[in-house]
Scaffold this motif. Structure first.
Motif, PDB file in Angstrom:
ATOM      1  N   ASP A 113       0.688  -1.425  -0.375  1.00 42.68           N
ATOM      2  CA  ASP A 113       0.219  -0.012   0.120  1.00 42.68           C
ATOM      3  C   ASP A 113       1.166   1.079   0.354  1.00 42.68           C
ATOM      4  O   ASP A 113       0.979   1.758  -0.730  1.00 42.68           O
ATOM      5  N   GLY A 114       1.891   1.360   0.624  1.00 39.91           N
ATOM      6  CA  GLY A 114       2.734   2.585   0.711  1.00 39.91           C
ATOM      7  C   GLY A 114       3.623   3.006  -0.016  1.00 39.91           C
ATOM      8  O   GLY A 114       3.926   3.847  -0.609  1.00 39.91           O
ATOM      9  N   LEU A 115       3.620   1.480  -1.083  1.00 37.61           N
ATOM     10  CA  LEU A 115       4.604   1.430  -2.792  1.00 37.61           C
ATOM     11  C   LEU A 115       3.870   1.578  -3.478  1.00 37.61           C
ATOM     12  O   LEU A 115       3.362   2.461  -4.357  1.00 37.61           O
ATOM     13  N   GLY A 116       2.491   2.202  -3.440  1.00 38.14           N
ATOM     14  CA  GLY A 116       0.946   2.704  -4.450  1.00 38.14           C
ATOM     15  C   GLY A 116       0.325   1.445  -5.202  1.00 38.14           C
ATOM     16  O   GLY A 116       0.111   1.834  -5.973  1.00 38.14           O
ATOM     17  N   PHE A 117       0.815   0.549  -4.326  1.00 38.03           N
ATOM     18  CA  PHE A 117      -0.129  -0.648  -5.590  1.00 38.03           C
ATOM     19  C   PHE A 117      -1.630  -0.485  -4.589  1.00 38.03           C
ATOM     20  O   PHE A 117      -1.842  -0.506  -3.580  1.00 38.03           O
ATOM     21  N   LYS A 118      -2.406  -0.927  -5.617  1.00 40.16           N
ATOM     22  CA  LYS A 118      -3.763  -1.203  -4.879  1.00 40.16           C
ATOM     23  C   LYS A 118      -3.880  -2.272  -4.773  1.00 40.16           C
ATOM     24  O   LYS A 118      -3.609  -3.067  -5.273  1.00 40.16           O
ATOM     25  N   ALA A 119      -5.080  -2.704  -3.660  1.00 39.56           N
ATOM     26  CA  ALA A 119      -5.006  -3.828  -3.863  1.00 39.56           C
ATOM     27  C   ALA A 119      -5.986  -5.348  -5.131  1.00 39.56           C
ATOM     28  O   ALA A 119      -5.317  -6.399  -4.528  1.00 39.56           O
ATOM     29  N   GLU A 120      -6.270  -4.454  -5.808  1.00 39.01           N
ATOM     30  CA  GLU A 120      -6.685  -5.336  -6.772  1.00 39.01           C
ATOM     31  C   GLU A 120      -5.329  -6.035  -7.221  1.00 39.01           C
ATOM     32  O   GLU A 120      -5.044  -6.990  -8.350  1.00 39.01           O
ATOM     33  N   ASP A 121      -3.659  -4.798  -7.309  1.00 35.29           N
ATOM     34  CA  ASP A 121      -2.755  -5.794  -7.831  1.00 35.29           C
ATOM     35  C   ASP A 121      -2.300  -6.513  -6.150  1.00 35.29           C
ATOM     36  O   ASP A 121      -0.590  -7.134  -6.983  1.00 35.29           O
ATOM     37  N   TYR A 122      -2.289  -6.617  -5.842  1.00 34.80           N
ATOM     38  CA  TYR A 122      -1.371  -7.142  -4.563  1.00 34.80           C
ATOM     39  C   TYR A 122      -1.427  -8.856  -4.871  1.00 34.80           C
ATOM     40  O   TYR A 122      -0.486  -9.119  -4.325  1.00 34.80           O
ATOM     41  N   HIS A 123      -2.275  -9.472  -5.316  1.00 33.09           N
ATOM     42  CA  HIS A 123      -1.904 -11.232  -5.887  1.00 33.09           C
ATOM     43  C   HIS A 123      -1.534 -10.885  -7.138  1.00 33.09           C
ATOM     44  O   HIS A 123      -1.887 -12.558  -7.577  1.00 33.09           O
TER      45      HIS A 123
END
Length: 649
Positions: free
Chosen positions: A134-144
Motif C-alpha cells: 500500500d505504501g509503495l502505491g499498489f492498489k488492492a486489486e494488484d496485491y495478488h
C-alpha cells in the motif's frame, strides 16, 4: 557496526577510494554522494563482499543481515504479495517447516516454530507485507497479481518492498527514488526514519538526502570524506573546509616564496650559508597543501521561444477513460499561459501522467474540448523518454533528425552545451549511462524551442549537478511549465502553484510542499496506527485491552473495568510526560536553529563546533519524532478508554 579501516578500492587501474577509515553504528543513515564514476556503486559491492578491497578491510559482524534493492527480478511465478513476503527469508522457511511439522505431527517442533514466529513478530508479517504494498502505491486489486505482469518501474517498487520486508541489520539502497512518485517518496522517507539498523543510500535527490540522512560520505578525487548531518549541512561544512584549505594553501605559498627567495639570494654566500640551509629545511617541512580545484559545473539554458501566445492551451470540461466505462479524469478545466509554473501532485494512479499526456496530445479526451493555440509548441519529457531513443544511433544523428537544415558543426556545438564533447557525439548511445541518455533526451526538447514544457519525472537518472542545472534553466524559461516530479527541490524552485489530482478531479492545493508532505505523513501514520490496533491470534495483554475497547456495547465486569482504569492512568501519565518533554525539545531545537541561522556563527565557530551543533540538533529531532508518535498513539488510546468507561458507567 561497519568498520572501514584504511580502505583502498580500485576499478581496473584507477584508484577510486584511497585509505578510508570510518566507523558506522546502528541508526546511522548515510548518504553516499559524488559525481558518477567516483566509486559509489563499487563501494556498495565491496561492502556486500562482491569485490575485494585492494588495501585495508571492511569489518562487518558475521551474523549481520544485509539487504539491498535488486536491479532486476528474475522469472518468478510469485504474486506481488508473495514476492514482498519473500524478503523475510527466515519467516518463509519457518512457514515451510511448520507445514512439514504439522504433517509429521511433531508437537515439539511445532512449539519451537511458534515460539520463533512470536519472537520475530511473524504473526503480523502478512499485515506488514500488505502495508508495504500500500505504501509503495499498489492498489488492492494488484496485491495478488503475478510479478511478471508488472512493468519495469513497478517491479522496481516490488524490489524496494522486498528489501524493506527483510529484517536486516544493514540496508543498502541505490537510487531508491528513481521509480517513485513524490507521494511514495514521502512514505519511504518516513519508513526509513524508523529503521533501527544501518542505512547507506546512493541518491541524487537532494531533498530525500536532507530528510533522512544523519551523515554524508562524499567521494571526490580518490578520497572518501565523512560529514555529520544531512546533505545541506554537508554542503555548508564542505564549503567551509574548502575555504580553509584554500586560505592555508595561499598562506603556505607566500611563505614558500619568501623562503625560496632567501635561499636563491644567499645560498652561495659563505656568511649566509647556515641561514640559507635552515631555510631549505623549513621549505622541506612546510606542509604540502593542494589548491582547491572547483568541480566542473554543468549549465544550460532553454532557447527563447519564437512565439508566446496567451493562452497556450485550454481544457474545457475534459474527461478521459481507458476502458470506456470508468473515467480516470472527469470534467477538468484548466487554462495554461506563458506565466504558468504548475506542480501536479497526487497519489499514484489518480491520473497525473494521464493529464500530462492529454495536454501533450498523446491521449485524446473522451469528452470535453482541448483548445490549443496554433502557435503552441510543446516540449514533452515523459518518465520513459529515454526508451524512445535510437540506441544504434549517435547524439548528432538525433539532433539532425529534428531539423534537416542543421549542419553537423551546429549539432556538435549544441550538444557540447549538454556535456557531449569530442568523439562522444559520434558514439552509439546504447552503452551510455542512464544519466547521459536523459541528458540527450532533454537536449532534443531544448533544441525544438518549445513554449510549453510538460515534464513527467524529468530527473530520473540525473545527478545532483544536472538537476540543479535544470532548475536554474527552468527559472529563466519564458514559456509555461507543468511538472510531475518526486524531486521536491525541483518542484519548490520551479513551481509557484500546486494542483492536486484526486477523485477524478483537479483542485488547487493551497499550501506548500512542506504542508503536503506533512499531510501525507499523517495519513500514512494514521493507517499504520489502525493496522497496529487490529488484533492477531497472538495478542499481548495491551492488545487485548485495545480489542476490548472496540466492544463498547458489551458491559464490562469489575475486573475488566479495573484493568482498563489502570491502563488509563498509565497512558495519561506517559502522555503528560511526553508533552512536557516535547515542549523542552522544541525550545532546544529553536535555540540551535537560531545559532545555525546566524551568519556570524560561521565566523566565530570552528567547523568541529558547528558539527557538534548539527549532531545535537539531529539527536533532538529524532527524539522529538519518536515522542510525537508515542504522544499521538497514547492520546488516541486514552480517548478510546475514556469513551468505553463512560459508556459502562
Amino acid at each position: 557496526m561497519i568498520e572501514f579501516q584504511g580502505l583502498t578500492v580500485r576499478m581496473n587501474a584507477n584508484v577510486l577510494i584511497d585509505g578510508f577509515s570510518f566507523s558506522v553504528t546502528p541508526k546511522m543513515r548515510i548518504g553516499l554522494v559524488g559525481k558518477n564514476g567516483t566509486g559509489k556503486t563499487t563501494l556498495f559491492n565491496t561492502i556486500l563482499g562482491r569485490l575485494e578491497p585492494d588495501k585495508g578491510e571492511i569489518q562487518i559482524p558475521k551474523n549481520a543481515v544485509m539487504a539491498e534493492v535488486a536491479q532486476e527480478i528474475t522469472n518468478t511465478e510469485l504474486s506481488a504479495f508473495e514476492y514482498i513476503l519473500s524478503g523475510d527469508e527466515e519467516l518463509v522457511q519457518l512457514r515451510v517447516d511448520e507445514l512439514k511439522a504439522l504433517e509429521e505431527g511433531d508437537g515439539m517442533k511445532i512449539s519451537d516454530i511458534h515460539t520463533r514466529l512470536e519472537q520475530i513478530d511473524g504473526y503480523r508479517a502478512d499485515s506488514r507485507a500488505y502495508q508495504l504494498l500500500d505504501g509503495l502505491g499498489f492498489k488492492a486489486e494488484d496485491y495478488h497479481k503475478k510479478v511478471k505482469e508488472f512493468s519495469g518501474g513497478w517491479r522496481m517498487r516490488l524490489n524496494i518492498g522486498k528489501a524493506l520486508m527483510c529484517r536486516s541489520d544493514i540496508l543498502l539502497l541505490d537510487e531508491p527514488t528513481n521509480h517513485l512518485d513524490f507521494e511514495t517518496v514521502v512514505w519511504v522517507e518516513d519508513w526509513l526514519k524508523q529503521y533501527a539498523g544501518i542505512l547507506i543510500v546512493i541518491s541524487h535527490d537532494r531533498d530525500f538526502l536532507d530528510n533522512i540522512c544523519t551523515h554524508i560520505i562524499h567521494l571526490y578525487q580518490q578520497k572518501a570524506t565523512a560529514y555529520t548531518g544531512n546533505y545541506t549541512a554537508f554542503l555548508r561544512l564542505k564549503a567551509e573546509k574548502l575555504a580553509h584549505q584554500q586560505a592555508q594553501f595561499e598562506k603556505n605559498e607566500k611563505v614558500r616564496a619568501h623562503l625560496q627567495k632567501f635561499v636563491d639570494r644567499f645560498s652561495a654566500k659563505a656568511t649566509k650559508a647556515k641561514q640559507a640551509q635552515s631555510r631549505v629545511k623549513a621549505l622541506q617541512k612546510l606542509e604540502d597543501i593542494a589548491p582547491v580545484v572547483a568541480e566542473n559545473e554543468f549549465a544550460f539554458s532553454f532557447q527563447t521561444p519564437d512565439r508566446l501566445p496567451d493562452p497556450l492551451i485550454r481544457l474545457d470540461e475534459v474527461s478521459f477513460t481507458y476502458d470506456g466505462a470508468h473515467n480516470i479524469l472527469e470534467k477538468i478545466n484548466m487554462t495554461i499561459t506563458p506565466e504558468t509554473r504548475m506542480g501536479i501532485l497526487g497519489r499514484n494512479g489518480e491520473g497525473k501522467s494521464t493529464l500530462i499526456k492529454m495536454i501533450a496530445g498523446e491521449n485524446s479526451p473522451t469528452a470535453g474540448n482541448i483548445i490549443a493555440s496554433e502557435h503552441l509548441r510543446v516540449g514533452y519529457f515523459s518518465q520513459h523518454q529515454v526508451e524512445y531513443l535510437n540506441l544504434d544511433a549517435d547524439p548528432v544523428w538525433h539532433i539532425l533528425q529534428l531539423d534537416k537544415e542543421t549542419t553537423m558543426q551546429e549539432a556538435r556545438n549544441f550538444l557540447g552545451s549538454f556535456g557531449f564533447h569530442g568523439d562522444k557525439v559520434l558514439e552509439k548511445i546504447a552503452p551510455f549511462s542512464g544519466g547521459e541518455k536523459a541528458r540527450l533526451a532533454l537536449a532534443m526538447i531544448v533544441f525544438q524551442k518549445p513554449n510549453l514544457l510538460l515534464l513527467d519525472e524529468p530527473t530520473n537518472h540525473l545527478d545532483i549537478e544536472m538537476r540543479e542545472a535544470i532548475a536554474m534553466a527552468l527559472q529563466e524559461f519564458e514559456g509555461g511549465v507543468l511538472m510531475v516530479s518526486h524531486d521536491a527541490s525541483l518542484l519548490e524552485l520551479c513551481c509557484d502553484q500546486f494542483v492536486l489530482v484526486a477523485n477524478k478531479g483537479l483542485t488547487e492545493f493551497k499550501g506548500d510542499l512542506d504542508d503536503y508532505r506533512q499531510y501525507l505523513i499523517e495519513q500514512n501514520r494514521e493507517a499504520n496506527r489502525a493496522e497496529k490496533k487490529s488484533p492477531t491470534n497472538q495478542e499481548t495483554k495491551t492488545e487485548k485491552i485495545e480489542s476490548t475497547t472496540t466492544k463498547s456495547k458489551r458491559q464490562l465486569d469489575r475486573e475488566e473495568r479495573k484493568e482498563l482504569q489502570t491502563e488509563l492512568r498509565r497512558l495519561t501519565r506517559e502522555t503528560e510526560q511526553a508533552e512536557k518533554r516535547l515542549g523542552k525539545l522544541t525550545e532546544k531545537i529553536a535555540k540551535i536553529d537560531d545559532v545555525l541561522g546566524d551568519p556570524t556563527t560561521y565566523d566565530t565557530k570552528s567547523p568541529e563546533e558547528i558539527q557538534i551543533l548539527n549532531d545535537e540538533k539531529l539527536t533532538l529531532e529524532n527524539e522529538q519524532l519518536t515522542l510525537e508518535e508515542n504522544w499521538l498513539e497514547g492520546s488516541a488510546k486514552i480517548e478510546e478508554l475514556n469513551d468505553l468507561l463512560d459508556i459502562n458507567n
